[in-house]
Design a protein around this motif. Structure first.
Motif, PDB file in Angstrom:
ATOM      1  N   GLU A  20       0.836  -1.201   0.000  1.00  7.85           N
ATOM      2  CA  GLU A  20       0.000   0.000   0.000  1.00  7.85           C
ATOM      3  C   GLU A  20       0.872   1.253   0.000  1.00  7.85           C
ATOM      4  O   GLU A  20       0.567   2.248  -0.680  1.00  7.85           O
ATOM      5  N   HIS A  21       1.982   1.224   0.752  1.00  3.33           N
ATOM      6  CA  HIS A  21       2.911   2.365   0.740  1.00  3.33           C
ATOM      7  C   HIS A  21       3.517   2.542  -0.657  1.00  3.33           C
ATOM      8  O   HIS A  21       3.653   3.673  -1.131  1.00  3.33           O
ATOM      9  N   VAL A  22       3.850   1.451  -1.305  1.00  2.97           N
ATOM     10  CA  VAL A  22       4.411   1.531  -2.657  1.00  2.97           C
ATOM     11  C   VAL A  22       3.402   2.153  -3.614  1.00  2.97           C
ATOM     12  O   VAL A  22       3.771   2.969  -4.473  1.00  2.97           O
ATOM     13  N   ARG A  23       2.140   1.806  -3.475  1.00  7.98           N
ATOM     14  CA  ARG A  23       1.111   2.393  -4.334  1.00  7.98           C
ATOM     15  C   ARG A  23       1.021   3.910  -4.123  1.00  7.98           C
ATOM     16  O   ARG A  23       0.850   4.668  -5.081  1.00  7.98           O
ATOM     17  N   ARG A  24       1.127   4.338  -2.881  1.00  7.91           N
ATOM     18  CA  ARG A  24       1.096   5.785  -2.607  1.00  7.91           C
ATOM     19  C   ARG A  24       2.315   6.476  -3.222  1.00  7.91           C
ATOM     20  O   ARG A  24       2.202   7.603  -3.738  1.00  7.91           O
ATOM     21  N   LEU A  25       3.474   5.823  -3.160  1.00  7.85           N
ATOM     22  CA  LEU A  25       4.653   6.394  -3.805  1.00  7.85           C
ATOM     23  C   LEU A  25       4.458   6.502  -5.313  1.00  7.85           C
ATOM     24  O   LEU A  25       4.873   7.486  -5.936  1.00  7.85           O
ATOM     25  N   ASP A  26       3.851   5.483  -5.913  1.00  5.66           N
ATOM     26  CA  ASP A  26       3.575   5.514  -7.349  1.00  5.66           C
ATOM     27  C   ASP A  26       2.792   6.776  -7.724  1.00  5.66           C
ATOM     28  O   ASP A  26       3.067   7.405  -8.758  1.00  5.66           O
ATOM     29  N   ASP A  27       1.836   7.150  -6.898  1.00  5.09           N
ATOM     30  CA  ASP A  27       1.024   8.335  -7.180  1.00  5.09           C
ATOM     31  C   ASP A  27       1.857   9.614  -7.135  1.00  5.09           C
ATOM     32  O   ASP A  27       1.455  10.635  -7.717  1.00  5.09           O
ATOM     33  N   ASP A  50      12.189 -15.894   4.971  1.00  2.00           N
ATOM     34  CA  ASP A  50      12.309 -14.574   4.341  1.00  2.00           C
ATOM     35  C   ASP A  50      12.383 -14.687   2.831  1.00  2.00           C
ATOM     36  O   ASP A  50      11.809 -13.861   2.101  1.00  2.00           O
ATOM     37  N   ALA A  51      13.074 -15.698   2.330  1.00  2.00           N
ATOM     38  CA  ALA A  51      13.150 -15.894   0.885  1.00  2.00           C
ATOM     39  C   ALA A  51      11.762 -16.159   0.307  1.00  2.00           C
ATOM     40  O   ALA A  51      11.424 -15.667  -0.780  1.00  2.00           O
ATOM     41  N   ALA A  52      10.951 -16.919   1.035  1.00  2.00           N
ATOM     42  CA  ALA A  52       9.588 -17.186   0.577  1.00  2.00           C
ATOM     43  C   ALA A  52       8.756 -15.905   0.550  1.00  2.00           C
ATOM     44  O   ALA A  52       7.965 -15.677  -0.379  1.00  2.00           O
ATOM     45  N   THR A  53       8.931 -15.044   1.560  1.00  2.00           N
ATOM     46  CA  THR A  53       8.215 -13.767   1.577  1.00  2.00           C
ATOM     47  C   THR A  53       8.625 -12.909   0.390  1.00  2.00           C
ATOM     48  O   THR A  53       7.787 -12.266  -0.256  1.00  2.00           O
ATOM     49  N   TYR A  54       9.914 -12.887   0.088  1.00  2.00           N
ATOM     50  CA  TYR A  54      10.383 -12.121  -1.067  1.00  2.00           C
ATOM     51  C   TYR A  54       9.791 -12.656  -2.369  1.00  2.00           C
ATOM     52  O   TYR A  54       9.420 -11.878  -3.263  1.00  2.00           O
ATOM     53  N   ARG A  55       9.696 -13.962  -2.511  1.00  2.00           N
ATOM     54  CA  ARG A  55       9.114 -14.524  -3.733  1.00  2.00           C
ATOM     55  C   ARG A  55       7.650 -14.100  -3.887  1.00  2.00           C
ATOM     56  O   ARG A  55       7.202 -13.782  -4.995  1.00  2.00           O
ATOM     57  N   THR A  56       6.932 -14.103  -2.785  1.00  2.00           N
ATOM     58  CA  THR A  56       5.540 -13.646  -2.838  1.00  2.00           C
ATOM     59  C   THR A  56       5.470 -12.176  -3.224  1.00  2.00           C
ATOM     60  O   THR A  56       4.616 -11.758  -4.026  1.00  2.00           O
ATOM     61  N   LEU A  57       6.367 -11.369  -2.665  1.00  2.00           N
ATOM     62  CA  LEU A  57       6.415  -9.948  -3.017  1.00  2.00           C
ATOM     63  C   LEU A  57       6.711  -9.751  -4.505  1.00  2.00           C
ATOM     64  O   LEU A  57       6.125  -8.873  -5.147  1.00  2.00           O
ATOM     65  N   ILE A  58       7.613 -10.530  -5.031  1.00  2.00           N
ATOM     66  CA  ILE A  58       7.927 -10.450  -6.459  1.00  2.00           C
ATOM     67  C   ILE A  58       6.670 -10.658  -7.290  1.00  2.00           C
ATOM     68  O   ILE A  58       6.379  -9.886  -8.219  1.00  2.00           O
ATOM     69  N   GLU A  59       5.904 -11.675  -6.944  1.00  2.00           N
ATOM     70  CA  GLU A  59       4.670 -11.957  -7.677  1.00  2.00           C
ATOM     71  C   GLU A  59       3.654 -10.829  -7.501  1.00  2.00           C
ATOM     72  O   GLU A  59       2.986 -10.427  -8.465  1.00  2.00           O
ATOM     73  N   ASP A  60       3.527 -10.314  -6.282  1.00  2.00           N
ATOM     74  CA  ASP A  60       2.570  -9.243  -6.022  1.00  2.00           C
ATOM     75  C   ASP A  60       2.936  -7.963  -6.767  1.00  2.00           C
ATOM     76  O   ASP A  60       2.065  -7.273  -7.320  1.00  2.00           O
ATOM     77  N   ILE A  61       4.227  -7.619  -6.768  1.00  2.00           N
ATOM     78  CA  ILE A  61       4.688  -6.416  -7.470  1.00  2.00           C
ATOM     79  C   ILE A  61       4.415  -6.530  -8.961  1.00  2.00           C
ATOM     80  O   ILE A  61       3.926  -5.590  -9.598  1.00  2.00           O
ATOM     81  N   ALA A  62       4.719  -7.703  -9.520  1.00  2.00           N
ATOM     82  CA  ALA A  62       4.506  -7.905 -10.948  1.00  2.00           C
ATOM     83  C   ALA A  62       3.016  -7.885 -11.290  1.00  2.00           C
ATOM     84  O   ALA A  62       2.602  -7.270 -12.283  1.00  2.00           O
ATOM     85  N   ARG A  63       2.213  -8.523 -10.463  1.00  3.41           N
ATOM     86  CA  ARG A  63       0.770  -8.592 -10.725  1.00  3.41           C
ATOM     87  C   ARG A  63       0.134  -7.208 -10.684  1.00  3.41           C
ATOM     88  O   ARG A  63      -0.752  -6.896 -11.475  1.00  3.41           O
ATOM     89  N   ALA A  64       0.613  -6.382  -9.749  1.00  5.57           N
ATOM     90  CA  ALA A  64       0.048  -5.036  -9.605  1.00  5.57           C
ATOM     91  C   ALA A  64       0.718  -4.023 -10.526  1.00  5.57           C
ATOM     92  O   ALA A  64       0.318  -2.847 -10.534  1.00  5.57           O
ATOM     93  N   ASN A  65       1.730  -4.455 -11.257  1.00  5.11           N
ATOM     94  CA  ASN A  65       2.445  -3.566 -12.179  1.00  5.11           C
ATOM     95  C   ASN A  65       2.977  -2.324 -11.467  1.00  5.11           C
ATOM     96  O   ASN A  65       2.860  -1.204 -11.951  1.00  5.11           O
ATOM     97  N   LEU A  66       3.587  -2.550 -10.290  1.00  4.56           N
ATOM     98  CA  LEU A  66       4.115  -1.455  -9.487  1.00  4.56           C
ATOM     99  C   LEU A  66       5.553  -1.133  -9.878  1.00  4.56           C
ATOM    100  O   LEU A  66       6.309  -2.008 -10.286  1.00  4.56           O
ATOM    101  N   GLU A  67       5.931   0.143  -9.720  1.00  5.84           N
ATOM    102  CA  GLU A  67       7.314   0.570  -9.952  1.00  5.84           C
ATOM    103  C   GLU A  67       8.115   0.288  -8.683  1.00  5.84           C
ATOM    104  O   GLU A  67       8.381   1.179  -7.880  1.00  5.84           O
ATOM    105  N   ALA A  68       8.497  -0.967  -8.509  1.00  6.56           N
ATOM    106  CA  ALA A  68       9.181  -1.351  -7.277  1.00  6.56           C
ATOM    107  C   ALA A  68      10.181  -2.458  -7.560  1.00  6.56           C
ATOM    108  O   ALA A  68      10.013  -3.268  -8.480  1.00  6.56           O
ATOM    109  N   CYS A  69      11.235  -2.481  -6.751  1.00  5.68           N
ATOM    110  CA  CYS A  69      12.214  -3.547  -6.799  1.00  5.68           C
ATOM    111  C   CYS A  69      12.476  -4.005  -5.366  1.00  5.68           C
ATOM    112  O   CYS A  69      11.875  -3.502  -4.421  1.00  5.68           O
ATOM    113  N   LEU A  70      13.352  -4.979  -5.197  1.00  8.50           N
ATOM    114  CA  LEU A  70      13.648  -5.536  -3.885  1.00  8.50           C
ATOM    115  C   LEU A  70      15.079  -5.222  -3.489  1.00  8.50           C
ATOM    116  O   LEU A  70      15.938  -5.014  -4.344  1.00  8.50           O
TER     117      LEU A  70
END
Length: 282
Positions: A20-27, A50-70
């Protein structure tokens, strides 16, 4: 729950809050570098979690088409358990990130981790990226006396390099202690990078003088660069600079926030002032 004094610097404890914070930054046209807080694990289960959490984040970032990296820490991915563990976990993350088009930064920790971190970065950057499409980045610290040689080594690696002054309390035989000398080294490193790199320069600094110097080098050499700052520090400047240059905000999250917060407010007196202002609501 993260108290108000800390939530200026940490984007909650869960993946949902950080996204949600990343989405606000996108705006605001500011991009995000997301870091799950954690380091110096001596249990492989913690590394895998932690690696599993990062993998989930990767999928979420890609699915939401967010301007974010890890951004990940070597000891979070098992470096204290052995270089082989770190390499295996990092490669797994990079492989997943490349598949989903998400960039990965490798943070730099204290000087004892530098060789292992750079070796892993160089190997995986060559394997998964190229000059036109780098997939991996690494951080170097101006306070370390070895860094100029490291930067020369990295000039032809198909990845990005983040330049910071260095926040760890290093011994005098490996690191400059005087802030003036560190600033001089930082400028010299930027000069070398803008002159010799093809791009992929990340200026990790809140120092207005260093940011202005980087912009002047960009104008002189035409080398592409980005600016990186921490969540909670000079956010108005981040938004203003993002009107002209790529700006990334380093966004940490997770339940291991207390040690990170303490480090932030003690390393710079300005950060302590920001935290105190959060208490009084000014």
């Amino acid at each position: 729950m993260i108290p108000p004094i800390a939530n200026r610097f940490v984007a909650g404890e869960s993946p949902a809050t950080v996204l949600e914070h990343v989405r606000r930054l996108d705006d605001r046209n500011v991009r995000a570098i997301v870091n799950l807080l954690g380091e110096h694990y001596d249990d492989r289960a913690d590394v895998r979690a932690d690696a599993a959490t990062y993998r989930t984040l990767i999928e979420d970032i890609a699915r939401a088409n967010l301007e974010a990296c890890l951004s990940v820490k070597p000891t979070q991915l098992g470096l204290d358990l052995g270089e082989d563990v770190f390499r295996e976990e990092l490669e797994g993350l990079v492989e997943a990130a490349v598949e989903h088009g998400v960039f990965v930064w490798v943070d730099m920790e204290d000087h004892t981790t530098t060789d292992a971190t750079l070796d892993a970065f160089e190997s995986l950057a060559d394997e998964y990226g190229d000059d036109e499409n780098p997939r991996l980045g690494v951080c170097v610290q101006a306070n370390l006396k070895r860094t100029r040689e490291d930067v020369e080594r990295l000039a032809d690696v198909p990845g990005k390099v983040r330049f910071v002054k260095g926040a760890y309390d290093e011994p005098t035989d490996v690191a400059y202690q005087d802030s003036t000398r560190v600033n001089e080294e930082y400028r010299r490193l930027l000069e070398y990078a803008f002159e010799h790199f093809d791009g992929g320069i990340a200026v990790g600094s809140h120092d207005p003088a260093m940011i202005d110097y980087a912009i002047s080098l960009h104008e002189e050499y035409g080398t592409e660069f980005e600016l990186q700052m921490l969540m909670g520090v000079r956010e108005d400047a981040q938004e203003a600079l993002a009107r002209e240059y790529p700006v990334y905000q380093y966004v940490p999250f997770g339940d291991r926030w207390s040690s990170y917060f303490y480090r932030r407010v003690t390393e710079r007196k300005e950060n302590l002032w920001f935290a105190l202002r959060a208490i009084v609501g000014r």
